[in-house]
Design a protein around this motif. Structure first.
Motif, short mmCIF file in Angstrom:
data_model
loop_
_atom_site.label_atom_id
_atom_site.label_comp_id
_atom_site.label_asym_id
_atom_site.label_seq_id
_atom_site.Cartn_x
_atom_site.Cartn_y
_atom_site.Cartn_z
N SER A 110 -55.34 27.06 121.74
CA SER A 110 -55.52 26.08 120.71
C SER A 110 -56.69 25.26 120.77
N ALA A 111 -57.27 25.00 121.44
CA ALA A 111 -58.42 24.20 121.25
C ALA A 111 -59.51 24.91 121.00
N GLY B 61 -61.48 27.31 118.96
CA GLY B 61 -61.25 28.19 117.59
C GLY B 61 -62.37 27.94 117.02
N LEU B 62 -62.19 28.05 115.49
CA LEU B 62 -63.29 28.13 114.62
C LEU B 62 -64.25 26.89 114.73
N GLY B 63 -63.63 25.80 115.00
CA GLY B 63 -64.46 24.53 115.25
C GLY B 63 -65.55 24.67 116.10
N ASN B 64 -65.09 25.19 117.44
CA ASN B 64 -66.19 25.69 118.42
C ASN B 64 -67.34 26.50 117.97
N TYR C 276 -56.70 26.98 107.54
CA TYR C 276 -57.12 27.52 108.60
C TYR C 276 -57.09 29.12 108.57
N PHE D 36 -61.09 17.17 116.77
CA PHE D 36 -60.72 18.31 116.14
C PHE D 36 -60.79 19.33 117.43
N SER D 37 -61.75 19.58 117.87
CA SER D 37 -61.89 20.61 119.02
C SER D 37 -60.95 20.50 120.08
N SER E 37 -57.90 19.70 119.59
CA SER E 37 -56.40 20.02 118.95
C SER E 37 -55.65 18.84 119.11
N MET F 185 -52.04 15.80 116.31
CA MET F 185 -50.99 16.12 115.28
C MET F 185 -49.71 16.85 115.99
N THR G 172 -49.59 19.03 118.37
CA THR G 172 -49.68 20.52 119.10
C THR G 172 -49.45 20.51 120.43
N SER H 200 -50.65 28.14 117.79
CA SER H 200 -50.30 26.70 118.54
C SER H 200 -50.00 25.86 117.35
N VAL H 201 -50.42 25.96 116.04
CA VAL H 201 -50.23 25.01 115.04
C VAL H 201 -48.76 25.48 114.37
N1 PFF Z 1 -59.02 23.09 117.80
C1 PFF Z 1 -59.41 24.04 116.95
C2 PFF Z 1 -60.69 24.34 116.66
O1 PFF Z 1 -61.43 23.87 117.21
O2 PFF Z 1 -60.86 25.20 115.87
C3 PFF Z 1 -58.64 23.61 115.36
C4 PFF Z 1 -57.33 23.27 115.82
C5 PFF Z 1 -56.21 23.58 116.14
C6 PFF Z 1 -57.19 21.84 115.32
C7 PFF Z 1 -55.01 23.21 116.27
C8 PFF Z 1 -55.89 21.05 115.46
C9 PFF Z 1 -54.67 21.99 116.12
F1 PFF Z 1 -53.66 21.42 116.12
#
Ligand code: PFF
Length: 457
Positions: free
Chosen positions: A25-26, A28-31, A108, A227-228, A230, A233, A235, A328-329
């Motif tokens: 979950s952590a 993702g595109l953010g990383n 996303y 954000f990274s 997760s 929210m 999750t 995960s979302v």
């Molecule tokens: N953590 C994910 C990322 O870094 O791309 C994005 C994300 C996934 C944010 C799930 C929030 C979440 F609940």
């Protein structure tokens, strides 16, 4: 004991399964597309140190708060608050999480879909022959059909995994794909840092430029960390509800945070040195997001020996990273519908996936035919992105730590993370102190500042 998992409730089957799912979950595109550029543009090593400080000092405590809420209540994000604080408005924090999940997945899945197009363009050899990568991206992203098809595919796979359940779906999927992801990133990193000229990029990335650090940078580091991981929210509340009672939550949370940070740093080593080796314009003026991954990197792959293969591997790993996050979302919404609306997993998955996809298609089309539908100067995609990632996640995280620090309270928290007293650690009280006093102040500042300072999260 009152809060043992009930016999028929889903749970993760192994410790590695929990870590793979939460790290999935952590990571993702953010990383991969955001972290490298944000770090390189905001002081390199200095930003990295701040970021790591926030991951350890704030991120892990918030993650633990979410795990604690979920595992104690054994319910979805909304049901957990209802059970732990009956007849109070705290359930609204859970509902905020469900709405945020809905909004995040809608935008996303648009970007996750783009990664499939690029994977196919890489595999077919088209990507390597494109003259103008920016024009190629503009043509594709504004097309009314292709991006929607890829988004449908992403949502179909996401729905399929979630439908299969916690152990047979989410756990199995992430247990296989997370190690694959790590190996593939490792391969690309080795290639990227051995390119001639890459050394400059590595230096640029890690050299601590403290003059680039200011109040805004500090806030950005904290926003990116949240954000990274997760957090904010539900999750990790939802996943926490599937964690076995004998799991060492502090060690799980620390491992997940370490894995997420490791992948973020590896992604930077994959992207920044390659840009230095093959592009001349520098990276100071690049903006995070589509530009870097879909316009700059294709140029890098074009210039790199063996670029076709590395392009395919890169876009494949991006798709995998996105999918382990999207499941995960979706699970946040599915667990809610299943438990609060008494639906079967099958029905909940169909209803959640279809309704999110409808919103998601609008987000995808807002790059083209629906581009004129705007609010406050933002397209549908822009609104969903800004409202969920910048505003709702931050407030979600704030209320979650306030809940654990001030409503659930010290003894319940300590009971839960010590597995009813079976694990002893002096750190538990330190973590609670952070949750009660430090995290709310730090996150509160971001939540307020996000309204005044543009582009911090
Ligand atoms: N953590 C994910 C990322 O870094 O791309 C994005 C994300 C996934 C944010 C799930 C929030 C979440 F609940």
């Amino acid at each position: 004991m009152a809060n043992l998992p009930s016999g028929n409730r889903d749970s993760f089957g192994s410790k590695f399964g929990v870590i793979a799912a939460a790290a999935g979950s952590a990571v993702g595109l953010g990383n991969i597309w955001r972290f490298p550029l944000v770090t390189a543009q905001n002081g390199g090593g200095a930003f990295l140190l701040l970021y790591i400080g926030f991951i350890v000092g704030i991120g892990i405590p918030v993650m633990l708060s979410e795990f604690t809420i979920g595992r104690r209540a054994q319910l979805n994000a909304m049901g957990s608050f209802k059970k732990l604080a009956p007849k109070t408005p705290w359930f609204l924090v859970g509902s905020l999480g469900i709405v945020t999940a809905f909004a995040i997945l809608a935008f996303y899945s648009t970007v996750a879909g783009w990664t499939i197009e690029y994977l196919i363009e890489a595999l077919s050899g088209k990507l390597i022959h494109i003259e103008d990568t920016s024009q190629n991206f503009a043509e594709f992203s504004t097309d009314p059909v292709r991006p929607v098809i890829w988004q449908l595919l992403i949502m179909f796979v996401t729905g399929g995994v979630v439908y299969a359940g916690i152990q047979k779906g989410i756990e199995k999927f992430t247990k296989i794909l997370m190690p694959v992801l790590v190996v593939l990133i490792g391969l690309v990193v080795v290639r990227a840092v051995s390119l001639p000229g890459a050394g400059e990029g590595v230096k640029y990335l890690f050299f601590p430029d403290w003059s680039a650090v200011n109040f805004k940078t500090v806030l950005m580091a904290l926003g990116q960390a949240a954000f990274s991981l997760s957090i904010g929210m539900g999750t990790l509340i939802t996943y926490g509800s599937y964690i076995q009672k004998d799991n060492h939550l502090l060690s799980t949370a620390s491992t997940v945070a370490l894995a997420d940070t490791f992948i973020a740093i590896m992604s930077s080593l994959m992207v920044i040195p390659a840009i230095f080796a093959f592009t001349t314009g520098g990276i100071d003026n690049m903006s995070p997001g589509p530009g870097l991954v879909f316009e700059v990197l294709p140029n890098v792959f074009k210039a790199m020996p063996g670029g076709v293969i590395f392009a395919a591997v890169f876009f494949f790993l991006l798709t995998v990273a996105a999918l382990t996050s999207t499941i995960s979302v979706l699970e946040v919404v599915v667990a809610y519908l299943k438990e609060e609306m008494n639906m079967t997993r099958a029905k909940a998955t169909v209803i959640a996936s279809v309704s999110i996809t409808v919103l998601g298609i609008l987000a995808t089309l807002s790059f083209g035919v629906l581009g004129d539908v705007q609010l406050f100067g933002k397209t549908i995609f822009g609104i969903l992105d800004y409202a969920s990632a910048n505003v709702m996640l931050t407030f979600g995280a704030l209320f979650i730590v306030l809940f654990v620090g001030w409503k659930l309270g010290k003894s319940s928290f300590l009971d839960e993370i010590s597995n009813e007293g079976t694990i002893k650690s002096g750190l538990f009280k330190v973590v609670f102190f952070i949750i009660r006093y430090i995290a709310p102040v730090a996150i509160g500042i971001i939540a307020i500042a996000a309204f005044f300072i543009k582009g911090i999260t």
